[in-house]
Design a protein around this motif. Structure first.
Motif, PDB file in Angstrom:
ATOM      1  N   ILE A 218       5.740   1.918  -2.748  1.00 24.82           N
ATOM      2  CA  ILE A 218       5.340   2.977  -1.818  1.00 24.82           C
ATOM      3  C   ILE A 218       6.532   3.852  -1.431  1.00 24.82           C
ATOM      4  O   ILE A 218       6.391   5.073  -1.271  1.00 24.82           O
ATOM      5  CB  ILE A 218       4.624   2.418  -0.561  1.00 24.82           C
TER       6      ILE A 218
ATOM      7  N   SER B 236      -8.190   0.393  -4.424  1.00 19.15           N
ATOM      8  CA  SER B 236      -8.481   1.627  -3.690  1.00 19.15           C
ATOM      9  C   SER B 236      -7.804   2.820  -4.358  1.00 19.15           C
ATOM     10  O   SER B 236      -7.001   2.684  -5.282  1.00 19.15           O
ATOM     11  CB  SER B 236      -7.983   1.502  -2.255  1.00 19.15           C
ATOM     12  N   GLU B 237      -8.128   3.992  -3.872  1.00 17.49           N
ATOM     13  CA  GLU B 237      -7.520   5.221  -4.385  1.00 17.49           C
ATOM     14  C   GLU B 237      -6.004   5.190  -4.207  1.00 17.49           C
ATOM     15  O   GLU B 237      -5.248   5.636  -5.093  1.00 17.49           O
ATOM     16  CB  GLU B 237      -8.115   6.426  -3.638  1.00 17.49           C
ATOM     17  N   LYS B 238      -5.555   4.646  -3.081  1.00 13.50           N
ATOM     18  CA  LYS B 238      -4.121   4.619  -2.812  1.00 13.50           C
ATOM     19  C   LYS B 238      -3.367   3.717  -3.789  1.00 13.50           C
ATOM     20  O   LYS B 238      -2.175   3.922  -4.043  1.00 13.50           O
ATOM     21  CB  LYS B 238      -3.865   4.169  -1.370  1.00 13.50           C
TER      22      LYS B 238
ATOM     23  N   GLU C 128       7.237   6.144  -4.349  1.00 16.92           N
ATOM     24  CA  GLU C 128       6.298   7.269  -4.397  1.00 16.92           C
ATOM     25  C   GLU C 128       6.713   8.385  -3.440  1.00 16.92           C
ATOM     26  O   GLU C 128       6.723   9.569  -3.816  1.00 16.92           O
ATOM     27  CB  GLU C 128       4.893   6.773  -4.056  1.00 16.92           C
TER      28      GLU C 128
ATOM     29  N   GLU D 246       1.364   5.938   5.396  1.00 25.58           N
ATOM     30  CA  GLU D 246       0.319   6.379   4.473  1.00 25.58           C
ATOM     31  C   GLU D 246      -0.209   5.256   3.578  1.00 25.58           C
ATOM     32  O   GLU D 246      -1.299   5.379   3.016  1.00 25.58           O
ATOM     33  CB  GLU D 246       0.840   7.537   3.628  1.00 25.58           C
ATOM     34  N   TYR D 247       0.543   4.168   3.454  1.00 21.56           N
ATOM     35  CA  TYR D 247       0.109   3.071   2.581  1.00 21.56           C
ATOM     36  C   TYR D 247       0.050   1.737   3.343  1.00 21.56           C
ATOM     37  O   TYR D 247       0.326   0.681   2.789  1.00 21.56           O
ATOM     38  CB  TYR D 247       1.038   2.968   1.374  1.00 21.56           C
TER      39      TYR D 247
END
Length: 709
Positions: free
Chosen positions: A480, A551-553, A483, A372-373
């Motif tokens: 990451i 970015s949003e991430k 998270e 996802e990252y």
């Protein structure tokens, strides 16, 4: 004559190791028991540092350093320049009688004040806003460095601005370690572990590098100014015979490696493995794992000592990712794992990983995080040098994927179908020779083409740039994973059926994130097409990767207190500016070499050829000089094209420099315009090298640099 420092270890490595480090053994010996306990609580458990002990620690540190010959100390920090920084102050303090005493206060230990506006800040600091602070990182031990200036006490520190923003690599790395620990402890508590106080990430970075003779280096302006060759035709022999990899190490190189090992061991760096790498004149050094911030400090020390010690041996160490076109470049394999402070490796699968629920949960957290990252991992490995390397048949592709091997991939398949009930066994490998013992076979093969591979009880992130700090890759990895662990902990802490919720989580990851798992050939064109079908990003350039920082991430960095929005924006600007500056320097260096070295030498040779042809015709009017005339025509045609593209590149550089008010636009133009025209100019320059008489060619060739020393 090259002066070489005596690198004798006096035979006793155990005594030598850490002898220049203010380590735990030294602190225990020199500090009062109460001070030692308070400092250890901060180091081991992350407790706040008690300022009242600073004077006691500083005095003990000073006495130890002076006994070993130190006269100066420095706060050693890692600004966003890619290298380390230091300002040396002596211990002397004047006395009323005109003499001096040696002093070092707790205030001097804890805090320094370097000029913040003189380092890259990405807009966090204006030129007139100069104040910045260095803060003692007591979790990374102080050490002594010996060189021509004498002995200096180095104090590892973090570096921040007057307004508190991080201006360095160390501060967000420490924050990310705390974030990971906080979330991992939540998971351990759910599994009944009440004793672990912290979870640490550990790293063992394998460092690749080139060594060439210093005399050749000094004759190559491109190597001196940019770290890579901007011109250079392919040598008759490269790495195609595969005879250099793990080959016998030359004595001159062995002597260098011996001194490097000795100096690293004194500093507590666990230099363990050394060998010839794949490309000629390329080598590798690998240490044993250490806590991530200490490993990061050690890797910076390693790169610094590699360069300094090389000079003592009449060599130059090249850390650029691609110093020589046509042979393999250098990377840095970032071997990353996580462990509780009780010594329990959380990524160790055990003998039956299918029923090791805690391991599977941490494994799935890493899988989900990497999937996802992926864009954040990619930017952590991005720099102009790595653009030459990623995706070639020497390094992982620019596509992030994960290798798990047969055993774990099979378990993930089982999980996706409802639950894992078995683990593939490795078995015994029979070699077929009676005198050779049968070998226990691992349950899975290795995959050198994978950018992110599971290798037993750790993950090997193989994309990291050889010249770069390992801080950012580990900041990203820690954050990451923190998270995803926080998401898992939230679900499990609120679950009515703990075991049932775990099964759901494992199945979800096995189903939803399986696209990231790829055990095949990452170098193949088929994988590029397959990755596109899977929706995996293929970010081929540094400029394209940098946007991930805003970015949003990237908001997860803010969420976990690792990097604020302003700090992320500053790093985005610094990365773009760094790319622009690097390509601009390379282009200007290329133009200088083209106009002042290659073009004059080529014209001189054309004059020699023309004169020789005229002389032969005059002496023997009927002689066949078609070979000479053909060579002269090829040469003059190539000179014409070379000169044409000098002008083209000059114009493109001028256009690029006019765009530098808009960093993103300028960076894209440098990538798509300047860098492209540099490639064309190099094509003609390299062709001239194959035509011009070697006695007239002004630059050491690849054959000279890679083989003749």
């Amino acid at each position: 004559m090259v002066m070489k420092k005596n690198c004798s270890s006096d035979g006793n490595i155990t005594t030598l190791f850490g002898s220049n480090v203010f380590n735990d053994a030294v602190m225990k010996e020199r500090l009062p028991k109460s001070t030692y306990k308070a400092l250890k609580k901060t180091i081991d458990e992350g407790a706040p540092l008690d300022p009242s002990i600073a004077d006691i620690v500083a005095n003990a540190m000073k006495d130890w350093a002076i006994e070993k010959g130190a006269t100066h100390f420095t706060h050693w920090f890692q600004p966003m320049t890619g290298v380390t920084a230091e300002k040396h102050d002596s211990f002397i303090s004047p006395t009323p009688d005109g003499k001096v005493i040696m002093e070092f206060s707790g205030k001097e230990l804890i805090k320094g004040e370097p000029d913040a506006s003189s380092f890259p800040s990405g807009g966090l600091r204006a030129t007139f806003e100069a104040r910045g602070y260095t803060a003692w990182d007591c979790t990374s031990p102080a050490f002594l460095k010996e060189d021509a200036a004498g002995v200096t006490l180095f104090i590892p520190t973090a570096f921040c601005s007057y307004t508190g923003e991080a201006l360095d690599q160390k501060t967000p790395l420490l924050r990310s370690m705390e974030a990971l620990s906080k979330q991992a402890i939540r998971i351990l508590r759910l599994f009944g572990n009440t004793t672990a106080k912290t979870v640490i990430s550990t790293v063992g970075p394998e460092q690749e590098y080139f060594l060439i003779d210093k005399a050749f280096y000094e004759k190559r302006k491109d190597l001196v100014l940019t770290g890579r060759t901007l011109f250079g035709s392919k040598p008759p022999k490269g790495q195609e015979l595969e005879d250099h990899y793990f080959g016998s190490i030359k004595e001159r190189i062995s002597e260098y490696m011996k001194e490097l090992d000795t100096e690293l061991w004194k500093l507590g760096v666990t230099a363990k493995t050394k060998h010839n790498e794949v490309a000629p004149a390329q080598y590798e050094l690998a240490p044993i794992f250490a806590t991530t911030n200490v490993a990061t400090d050690h890797n910076q020390l390693t790169m610094d000592l590699m360069r300094k010690i090389a000079a003592r041996h009449g060599l130059t160490c090249l850390l650029h990712e691609k110093p020589f076109a046509g042979v393999n470049g250098s990377g840095k394999h970032n071997n990353w794992s996580i462990a509780a402070d009780d010594g329990d490796n959380l990524l160790s699968p055990g003998s039956t990983p299918h029923d090791n629920t805690r391991f599977l949960l941490f494994l799935c957290a890493v899988i989900k995080a990497v999937d996802e990252y992926a864009e954040l991992l990619r930017v952590s490995a991005a720099n102009p040098g790595n653009d030459h390397r990623l995706g070639a048949n020497e390094a992982p592709p620019a596509i992030i994927s994960m290798f798990l091997g047969d055993q774990l991939t099979d378990i993930m398949d089982q999980l996706s179908n409802g639950g894992a009930t078995s683990s593939k066994e490795g078995g015994i490998l029979e070699i077929g020779v009676s005198t050779l013992p049968p070998l226990p076979k691992d349950s899975t093969d290795r995959n050198r083409t994978s950018p992110f591979a599971f290798t037993g009880n750790k993950f090997e992130f193989r994309m990291v740039a050889s010249s770069a700090s390992i801080a950012l890759p580990n900041i990203v990895l820690n954050t990451i994973v923190a998270e995803v662990l926080s998401q898992i902990a939230d679900r499990l802490e609120g679950a009515a059926d703990f075991n049932g919720e775990i099964k759901k989580i494992l199945k979800e990851v096995a189903v939803n994130n399986k696209r990231i798992i790829f055990n095949g050939n990452g170098y193949s064109d088929e994988w590029v097409a397959e990755a596109e079908k899977r929706g995996l990003p293929n970010i081929k350039s540094t400029v394209a990767a940098i946007s991930a920082l805003i970015s949003e991430k990237a908001k997860i960095f803010e969420k976990h207190g690792v990097l604020s929005h302003k700090e992320l924006e500053s790093r985005y600007e610094i990365a773009l500016e760094g790319y622009i500056k690097q390509i601009n320097i390379e282009a200007l260096t290329m133009l200088d070499m083209a106009k002042r070295q290659i073009l004059p030498a080529s014209i001189d040779y054309s004059t020699v050829l023309a004169s020789n042809i005229n002389t032969i015709k005059k002496a023997l009017p009927a002689a066949d000089v078609s070979a000479q005339e053909g060579l002269l025509k090829e040469l003059t045609d190539t000179i014409g094209s070379f000169n044409k593209y000098i002008a083209v590149l000059e114009k493109t550089v001028e256009e690029a420099q006019e765009l530098e008010g808009d960093t993103l636009k300028a960076a894209k133009f440098y990538r798509d315009g300047v860098f492209k025209d540099m490639g064309v100019l190099r094509t003609y320059g390299d062709k001239l090298e194959t035509i011009v008489d070697s006695k007239l060619w002004p630059l050491p060739t690849y054959s000279d640099m890679l083989f003749l020393f």
